[in-house]
Scaffold this active site. Structure first.
Site, mmCIF file in Angstrom:
data_model
loop_
_atom_site.group_PDB
_atom_site.id
_atom_site.type_symbol
_atom_site.label_atom_id
_atom_site.label_comp_id
_atom_site.label_asym_id
_atom_site.label_seq_id
_atom_site.Cartn_x
_atom_site.Cartn_y
_atom_site.Cartn_z
ATOM 1 N N PHE A 12 20.178 61.570 65.178
ATOM 2 C CA PHE A 12 19.207 62.583 64.623
ATOM 3 C C PHE A 12 18.189 63.270 65.607
ATOM 4 O O PHE A 12 18.362 64.519 66.151
ATOM 5 C CB PHE A 12 18.076 61.999 63.500
ATOM 6 C CG PHE A 12 17.132 62.727 63.029
ATOM 7 C CD1 PHE A 12 16.840 64.150 62.866
ATOM 8 C CD2 PHE A 12 15.720 61.964 63.033
ATOM 9 C CE1 PHE A 12 15.778 64.597 62.576
ATOM 10 C CE2 PHE A 12 14.766 62.637 62.827
ATOM 11 C CZ PHE A 12 14.473 63.880 62.743
ATOM 12 N N ASP A 32 27.027 57.897 73.081
ATOM 13 C CA ASP A 32 26.888 56.955 71.841
ATOM 14 C C ASP A 32 28.043 56.286 71.343
ATOM 15 O O ASP A 32 29.087 56.902 71.718
ATOM 16 C CB ASP A 32 26.616 58.227 70.724
ATOM 17 C CG ASP A 32 25.882 57.804 69.536
ATOM 18 O OD1 ASP A 32 26.460 56.876 69.036
ATOM 19 O OD2 ASP A 32 24.897 58.368 69.387
ATOM 20 N N GLY A 37 25.462 57.075 64.905
ATOM 21 C CA GLY A 37 25.582 58.559 64.983
ATOM 22 C C GLY A 37 26.626 59.302 64.321
ATOM 23 O O GLY A 37 27.449 58.536 63.945
ATOM 24 N N ASP A 57 29.585 52.011 74.221
ATOM 25 C CA ASP A 57 28.567 51.263 73.824
ATOM 26 C C ASP A 57 27.446 50.596 74.852
ATOM 27 O O ASP A 57 28.131 50.012 75.948
ATOM 28 C CB ASP A 57 29.095 49.888 73.149
ATOM 29 C CG ASP A 57 28.059 48.897 72.525
ATOM 30 O OD1 ASP A 57 26.897 48.878 72.888
ATOM 31 O OD2 ASP A 57 28.744 48.063 71.774
ATOM 32 N N ASN A 100 20.867 47.232 80.950
ATOM 33 C CA ASN A 100 21.828 48.159 81.599
ATOM 34 C C ASN A 100 21.393 49.348 81.980
ATOM 35 O O ASN A 100 21.625 50.020 83.234
ATOM 36 C CB ASN A 100 23.032 48.366 80.800
ATOM 37 C CG ASN A 100 23.942 46.944 80.403
ATOM 38 O OD1 ASN A 100 23.747 46.315 81.320
ATOM 39 N ND2 ASN A 100 24.682 46.809 79.509
ATOM 40 N N TYR A 146 14.507 44.405 64.490
ATOM 41 C CA TYR A 146 14.218 45.863 65.128
ATOM 42 C C TYR A 146 12.895 45.808 65.838
ATOM 43 O O TYR A 146 12.706 46.172 67.077
ATOM 44 C CB TYR A 146 14.046 46.966 63.925
ATOM 45 C CG TYR A 146 13.917 48.149 64.297
ATOM 46 C CD1 TYR A 146 14.863 49.085 65.022
ATOM 47 C CD2 TYR A 146 12.550 48.979 64.027
ATOM 48 C CE1 TYR A 146 14.540 50.213 65.476
ATOM 49 C CE2 TYR A 146 12.502 50.133 64.195
ATOM 50 C CZ TYR A 146 13.399 50.820 65.078
ATOM 51 O OH TYR A 146 12.985 52.072 65.647
ATOM 52 N N TYR A 160 10.630 46.413 85.194
ATOM 53 C CA TYR A 160 11.446 47.002 86.330
ATOM 54 C C TYR A 160 10.314 48.193 86.821
ATOM 55 O O TYR A 160 10.579 48.372 87.988
ATOM 56 C CB TYR A 160 12.275 47.862 85.326
ATOM 57 C CG TYR A 160 13.775 47.336 85.656
ATOM 58 C CD1 TYR A 160 14.737 47.636 86.411
ATOM 59 C CD2 TYR A 160 14.024 46.246 84.673
ATOM 60 C CE1 TYR A 160 16.063 46.917 86.412
ATOM 61 C CE2 TYR A 160 15.142 45.393 84.938
ATOM 62 C CZ TYR A 160 16.102 45.698 85.585
ATOM 63 O OH TYR A 160 17.357 45.234 85.912
ATOM 64 N N ARG A 187 15.432 55.774 54.807
ATOM 65 C CA ARG A 187 14.209 56.330 54.773
ATOM 66 C C ARG A 187 13.730 57.158 54.020
ATOM 67 O O ARG A 187 14.312 57.847 53.348
ATOM 68 C CB ARG A 187 14.245 56.987 56.309
ATOM 69 C CG ARG A 187 14.269 55.915 57.531
ATOM 70 C CD ARG A 187 14.276 56.493 58.970
ATOM 71 N NE ARG A 187 15.832 57.042 59.139
ATOM 72 C CZ ARG A 187 15.987 57.407 60.405
ATOM 73 N NH1 ARG A 187 15.009 57.278 61.578
ATOM 74 N NH2 ARG A 187 17.307 57.887 60.752
#
Length: 327
Positions: A12, A32, A37, A57, A100, A146, A160, A187
Site C-alpha cells: 500500500f 518486494d 504486496g 526477499d 542487509n 511486530y 549503523y 485494519r
C-alpha cells in the site's frame, strides 16, 4: 538522475512512494517478495523507463548493480492478520532484512530511511505520543513480534549511524489510509468499509472508546519525502493528530456509505492500544510538515476506491499464501 531502492514496493504505502519518486524524476528500483504486496499496485509503472522491479526477499542477501543514492525500507507485514500468521518472517524482515539493507547502504554510501511505526509506543502511558517516549510494549504478547521487530529496527539503524556513519532516517508512521489498502487485511478502515459495502454489521473490538488518528496517504508520503531530504537522524512521528474514538469512527463510516448496519461488539484483542495520537511538533519544526487532507475528504476518496472494486473482490476472504515463509 538519482537512483532509489524502495522495498515493500508492491504494498500500500510502498507503491505510493514509487509513484511519488517517479514523479520527482528519480530512477526507482522496486523490491518486494509479494508475501503481502500485490503487483497490481505497481503494474502501471512496469512500462515506465525509470522503473524496474526485483521480486526478492530482503532477508536474503540484497544486491543492486550500479550506484544507489537512497534506500527506503518499507518491507514488512503491517496488519495484525499478517504478522500473527507469519510471526517469524515478521521478525526476520525487521532484523535480518534491515541488517542487509543497512549493509547495502554502507557499501553504496546511500542514505537510508527506515519505516518504523507508532506501535513502538505499545499501549501508551503518555498521550499524545512524543518521539522521546520509550513505550509500553509486551515483548512476549501476540503483537510483540511486530512491535519488537520495529524497535530492533530502530536500534540497529542508529548503531549503523553512530558506528559506521551511515546516513540514516527513521519515520514513525501512525495509522495511514487511502487507495490500494487491502480490503480484508484486518485494519480498521478497510474492515469497516468492506463490511458496509457487503451489508454486514460493523465490528468493534472492545467498547469502542479506544482512539486512533488517521493520516491520508498523500500527507504521509509528503512527510516521508521531506524527512528523507532532511539532515535529521532521530525518529520523527508522521501522522495526523486528529484523534477519534473507534465508536465515533464507525458512525462516520455508516454516514459516509449511506448504509443502515448496526455496530456489534467483540472482545478487545490482547495488548491492543487504547490510545493513539501523534505529537507532530518535531515534524512541524524540522520538516515544516503537517497534514493537509482532512478525514472527510480522504475517506471520500478511499471509499470511492473500495466501491470501484468488483463484487468478487468485495466478497472474497483474504487468503494469502504464506508457504515458504513460515519457518
Amino acid at each position: 538522475m538519482k537512483r532509489i531502492l524502495i522495498t515493500g514496493a508492491a504494498g500500500f504505502l510502498g507503491s505510493h512512494l514509487c509513484d511519488r519518486f517517479i514523479s520527482e524524476g528519480y530512477y526507482v528500483i522496486g523490491m518486494d517478495n509479494l508475501i503481502t504486496g500485490d503487483l497490481k499496485n505497481i503494474q502501471h509503472l512496469f512500462s515506465h523507463k525509470d522503473f524496474e522491479f526485483y521480486h526478492h526477499d530482503i532477508t536474503k542477501f540484497v544486491h543492486i548493480p550500479g550506484p544507489l543514492d537512497y534506500i527506503l525500507h518499507f518491507a514488512s507485514p503491517a496488519s495484525p492478520i499478517d504478522y500473527l500468521k507469519i510471526p517469524i518472517q515478521t521478525l526476520k524482515v525487521g532484523s535480518l532484512g534491515t541488517h542487509n539493507l543497512l549493509g547495502l547502504a554502507r557499501v553504496k554510501k546511500s542514505r537510508i530511511l527506515i519505516a518504523s511505526t507508532s506501535e513502538v509506543y505499545g499501549d501508551p502511558l503518555v498521550h499524545p505520543q512524543t518521539e522521546d517516549y520509550y513505550g509500553n510494549v509486551n515483548t512476549i504478547g501476540p503483537r510483540g513480534v511486530y512491535d519488537e521487530a520495529k524497535r530492533f529496527q530502530e536500534s540497529i539503524t542508529m548503531a549503523y549511524h553512530t558506528f559506521h556513519n551511515v546516513e540514516t532516517r527513521i519515520v514513525r508512521i501512525f495509522n495511514t489510509y487511502g487507495p490500494r489498502m487491502r480490503l480484508n487485511d484486518g485494519r480498521v478502515i478497510p474492515a469497516f468499509i468492506g463490511q458496509a459495502l457487503r451489508g454486514e454489521d460493523l465490528t468493534i473490538f472492545g467498547d469502542g472508546m479506544q482512539t486512533r488518528s488517521f493520516c491520508y496517504v498523500d500527507d504521509q508520503v509528503e512527510g516521508i519525502f521531506r524527512l528523507l531530504q532532511s539532515d535529521y537522524a532521530l525518529p520523527v512521528n508522521i501522522g495526523n493528530p486528529d484523534e477519534i474514538t473507534i465508536k465515533d469512527f464507525a458512525e462516520e463510516i455508516i454516514r459516509l456509505t449511506g448504509t443502515k448496519q448496526k455496530v456489534v461488539y467483540h472482545p478487545l484483542p490482547v495488548n491492543d492500544p487504547l490510545q493513539r495520537q501523534p505529537d507532530i511538533s518535531r515534524a512541524k519544526a524540522i520538516l515544516g510538515w503537517e497534514p493537509k487532507v482532512d478525514r472527510a475528504a480522504g475517506m471520500k476518496i478511499t471509499y470511492d476506491y473500495f466501491k470501484s472494486l468488483s463484487s468478487e473482490e468485495l466478497l472474497k476472504e483474504e487468503h494469502k499464501d504464506f508457504t515458504g515463509f513460515i519457518h
